[in-house]
Write a protein that holds these residues in place. Structure first.
Motif, PDB file in Angstrom:
ATOM      1  N   ARG A 149       3.206  72.308  -8.856  1.00 24.55           N
ATOM      2  CA  ARG A 149       3.989  73.349  -9.653  1.00 24.55           C
ATOM      3  C   ARG A 149       4.003  72.703 -11.153  1.00 24.55           C
ATOM      4  N   PRO A 150       3.797  73.464 -12.023  1.00 24.01           N
ATOM      5  CA  PRO A 150       3.468  73.089 -13.576  1.00 24.01           C
ATOM      6  C   PRO A 150       4.877  72.463 -13.699  1.00 24.01           C
ATOM      7  N   THR A 151       5.147  70.997 -14.110  1.00 23.12           N
ATOM      8  CA  THR A 151       6.114  70.264 -14.406  1.00 23.12           C
ATOM      9  C   THR A 151       5.994  69.821 -15.789  1.00 23.12           C
ATOM     10  N   LEU A 152       7.136  70.055 -16.575  1.00 21.99           N
ATOM     11  CA  LEU A 152       7.298  69.383 -18.080  1.00 21.99           C
ATOM     12  C   LEU A 152       8.362  68.312 -18.010  1.00 21.99           C
ATOM     13  N   TYR A 168       6.812  57.882 -16.771  1.00 17.68           N
ATOM     14  CA  TYR A 168       5.485  57.981 -16.683  1.00 17.68           C
ATOM     15  C   TYR A 168       5.133  57.669 -14.961  1.00 17.68           C
ATOM     16  N   THR A 169       5.991  57.211 -14.389  1.00 15.26           N
ATOM     17  CA  THR A 169       5.823  57.180 -12.821  1.00 15.26           C
ATOM     18  C   THR A 169       5.947  58.660 -12.220  1.00 15.26           C
ATOM     19  N   LEU A 170       6.703  59.555 -12.689  1.00 19.94           N
ATOM     20  CA  LEU A 170       6.748  60.736 -12.351  1.00 19.94           C
ATOM     21  C   LEU A 170       5.687  61.785 -12.841  1.00 19.94           C
ATOM     22  N   ARG A 171       5.381  61.389 -14.161  1.00 23.17           N
ATOM     23  CA  ARG A 171       4.080  61.964 -14.617  1.00 23.17           C
ATOM     24  C   ARG A 171       2.840  61.882 -13.952  1.00 23.17           C
ATOM     25  N   ASP A 172       2.507  60.410 -13.482  1.00 21.14           N
ATOM     26  CA  ASP A 172       1.340  59.955 -12.586  1.00 21.14           C
ATOM     27  C   ASP A 172       1.434  60.652 -11.204  1.00 21.14           C
ATOM     28  N   ALA A 173       2.658  60.489 -10.477  1.00 20.29           N
ATOM     29  CA  ALA A 173       2.849  61.280  -9.384  1.00 20.29           C
ATOM     30  C   ALA A 173       2.506  62.898  -9.223  1.00 20.29           C
ATOM     31  N   ILE A 174       2.966  63.441 -10.188  1.00 21.98           N
ATOM     32  CA  ILE A 174       2.736  65.078 -10.280  1.00 21.98           C
ATOM     33  C   ILE A 174       1.526  65.401 -11.077  1.00 21.98           C
ATOM     34  N   ALA A 175       0.529  65.684 -10.324  1.00 19.90           N
ATOM     35  CA  ALA A 175      -0.962  65.999 -10.836  1.00 19.90           C
ATOM     36  C   ALA A 175      -0.890  67.356 -12.018  1.00 19.90           C
ATOM     37  N   THR A 176       0.395  68.172 -11.775  1.00 20.39           N
ATOM     38  CA  THR A 176       0.096  69.320 -12.593  1.00 20.39           C
ATOM     39  C   THR A 176       1.543  69.246 -13.467  1.00 20.39           C
ATOM     40  N   ILE A 211      11.703  73.407 -23.790  1.00 20.98           N
ATOM     41  CA  ILE A 211      11.793  74.540 -22.648  1.00 20.98           C
ATOM     42  C   ILE A 211      11.322  75.785 -22.899  1.00 20.98           C
ATOM     43  N   THR A 212      11.890  76.462 -24.014  1.00 20.63           N
ATOM     44  CA  THR A 212      11.164  77.552 -24.250  1.00 20.63           C
ATOM     45  C   THR A 212       9.734  77.994 -24.292  1.00 20.63           C
ATOM     46  N   ARG A 213       9.105  76.974 -25.014  1.00 15.99           N
ATOM     47  CA  ARG A 213       7.617  77.052 -25.170  1.00 15.99           C
ATOM     48  C   ARG A 213       6.992  76.836 -23.689  1.00 15.99           C
ATOM     49  N   PHE A 214       7.614  75.972 -22.860  1.00 13.47           N
ATOM     50  CA  PHE A 214       6.918  75.666 -21.493  1.00 13.47           C
ATOM     51  C   PHE A 214       7.214  76.809 -20.707  1.00 13.47           C
ATOM     52  N   ILE A 215       8.360  77.581 -20.819  1.00 12.10           N
ATOM     53  CA  ILE A 215       8.329  78.498 -19.624  1.00 12.10           C
ATOM     54  C   ILE A 215       7.748  79.708 -20.067  1.00 12.10           C
ATOM     55  N   ARG A 216       7.213  79.947 -21.334  1.00 14.38           N
ATOM     56  CA  ARG A 216       6.600  81.088 -21.605  1.00 14.38           C
ATOM     57  C   ARG A 216       5.071  80.906 -21.203  1.00 14.38           C
ATOM     58  N   ASP A 217       4.765  79.828 -21.057  1.00 15.50           N
ATOM     59  CA  ASP A 217       3.313  79.405 -20.638  1.00 15.50           C
ATOM     60  C   ASP A 217       3.200  77.913 -19.778  1.00 15.50           C
ATOM     61  N   PRO A 218       3.683  77.896 -18.488  1.00 14.13           N
ATOM     62  CA  PRO A 218       3.571  76.730 -18.132  1.00 14.13           C
ATOM     63  C   PRO A 218       2.373  75.977 -17.893  1.00 14.13           C
ATOM     64  N   GLU A 219       1.442  76.560 -17.529  1.00 10.87           N
ATOM     65  CA  GLU A 219      -0.019  76.227 -17.075  1.00 10.87           C
ATOM     66  C   GLU A 219      -0.712  75.698 -18.523  1.00 10.87           C
ATOM     67  N   VAL A 221       0.821  74.774 -21.400  1.00  9.60           N
ATOM     68  CA  VAL A 221       1.111  73.668 -21.821  1.00  9.60           C
ATOM     69  C   VAL A 221       0.869  72.453 -21.279  1.00  9.60           C
ATOM     70  N   ILE A 222       0.735  72.672 -19.683  1.00 10.77           N
ATOM     71  CA  ILE A 222       0.373  71.232 -18.894  1.00 10.77           C
ATOM     72  C   ILE A 222      -1.231  70.980 -19.607  1.00 10.77           C
ATOM     73  N   MET A 223      -2.089  72.126 -19.727  1.00 11.44           N
ATOM     74  CA  MET A 223      -3.454  71.881 -20.029  1.00 11.44           C
ATOM     75  C   MET A 223      -3.716  70.981 -21.107  1.00 11.44           C
ATOM     76  N   GLU A 224      -2.692  70.987 -22.178  1.00 10.19           N
ATOM     77  CA  GLU A 224      -2.846  70.380 -23.512  1.00 10.19           C
ATOM     78  C   GLU A 224      -2.944  68.979 -23.443  1.00 10.19           C
ATOM     79  N   PRO A 225      -4.217  68.183 -24.046  1.00  9.47           N
ATOM     80  CA  PRO A 225      -4.226  66.940 -23.923  1.00  9.47           C
ATOM     81  C   PRO A 225      -2.998  66.028 -24.551  1.00  9.47           C
ATOM     82  N   PRO A 226      -2.594  64.972 -23.696  1.00 10.83           N
ATOM     83  CA  PRO A 226      -1.522  64.030 -24.384  1.00 10.83           C
ATOM     84  C   PRO A 226      -1.582  63.430 -25.477  1.00 10.83           C
TER      85      PRO A 226
END
Length: 246
Positions: A149-152, A168-176, A211-219, A221-226
């Motif tokens: 699930r897309p996760t911010l 960072y631990t959570l980021r590495d554990a959640i692929a999306t 949050i506002t930006r993320f919930i508009r387009d979760p996928e 936002v997740i695809m943007e390079p860090p």
């Protein structure tokens, strides 16, 4: 003199309700109309759904559901506060009672751990997650890789309650997932260091925007390079952990 944020908050109508969930009574508040957005507070004994006051503008275009977790606010207070698994089960019963098909969940601190447990158990009902300085159970980490699930994930650099390396631990554990770090928060000597762990209150404008930006387009936002700086910081934290284990 009431500022712009104060005027906007005064315009938000919240309705507080109670519902029986099994042997418990759950107190919750609702605001707004639109896609369902569940907000889960943390474990500080003083907390309740009202901690989300600074973020009530999320009700513009969203249906907010803000429960008092069991043991908090106006909800039942068992002798022992139910753990994150039981809290997630009660949340599921609430969502079913409200006939919500799919929800996004925002969890702060322990509320994030409950949100993770809910998403792991009932992933088909979850659109996306937002974790703000979230705690987690180590037993959740191996399971998170398959959550899908897309996760911010949002953290402050100087959070000493749940340190940034947990983000960072959570980021590495959640692929999306995507991790967003905020610059140091606890700069004002009038406040204690714990304000860096209460971003929904002390960095509400940044959190609201994220949050506002993320919930508009979760996928999207997740695809943007860090950010490179964030990646380098994460690598440094991992090296520190490896040295400590050596």
């Amino acid at each position: 003199m009431v500022g712009e944020m104060g005027r906007r908050l005064q315009m938000v109508t919240t309705v507080e309700k109670k519902v029986g969930v099994g042997e418990y009574t759950l107190n919750y508040a609702e605001a707004g109309k639109g896609e369902s957005l569940v907000l889960l507070h943390g474990s500080d004994h003083r907390e309740s759904w009202r901690v989300w006051g600074p973020l009530l503008r999320l009700s513009e275009g969203n249906h907010l559901i803000m429960p008092d977790l069991l043991g908090y606010g106006g909800s039942s207070k068992p002798i022992e506060t139910p753990d994150h698994r039981r809290q997630a089960l009660v949340l599921h019963e609430l969502i079913e009672r409200l006939s919500l098909q799919k929800v996004s969940i925002v969890g702060s601190s322990w509320g994030g751990q409950i949100a993770l447990e809910y998403a792991l158990e009932w992933p088909a009902t979850v659109k996306s997650l937002v974790l703000i300085a979230s705690t987690y159970d180590k037993n959740q980490l191996p399971r998170l890789k398959k959550m899908g699930r897309p996760t911010l994930i949002i953290w402050a650099e100087d959070d000493l309650v749940t340190q940034l390396k947990a983000g960072y631990t959570l980021r590495d554990a959640i692929a999306t997932s995507r991790l967003e770090t905020l610059p140091p928060v606890a700069k004002d000597p009038r406040f204690g260091f714990t304000i860096s762990h209460k971003l929904e209150r002390f960095r509400s404008e940044e959190i609201l925007g994220q949050i506002t930006r993320f919930i508009r387009d979760p996928e999207g936002v997740i695809m943007e390079p860090p950010e490179l700086e964030d990646e380098l910081r994460g690598m440094a934290l991992k090296k520190d952990d490896e040295r400590g284990e050596g």
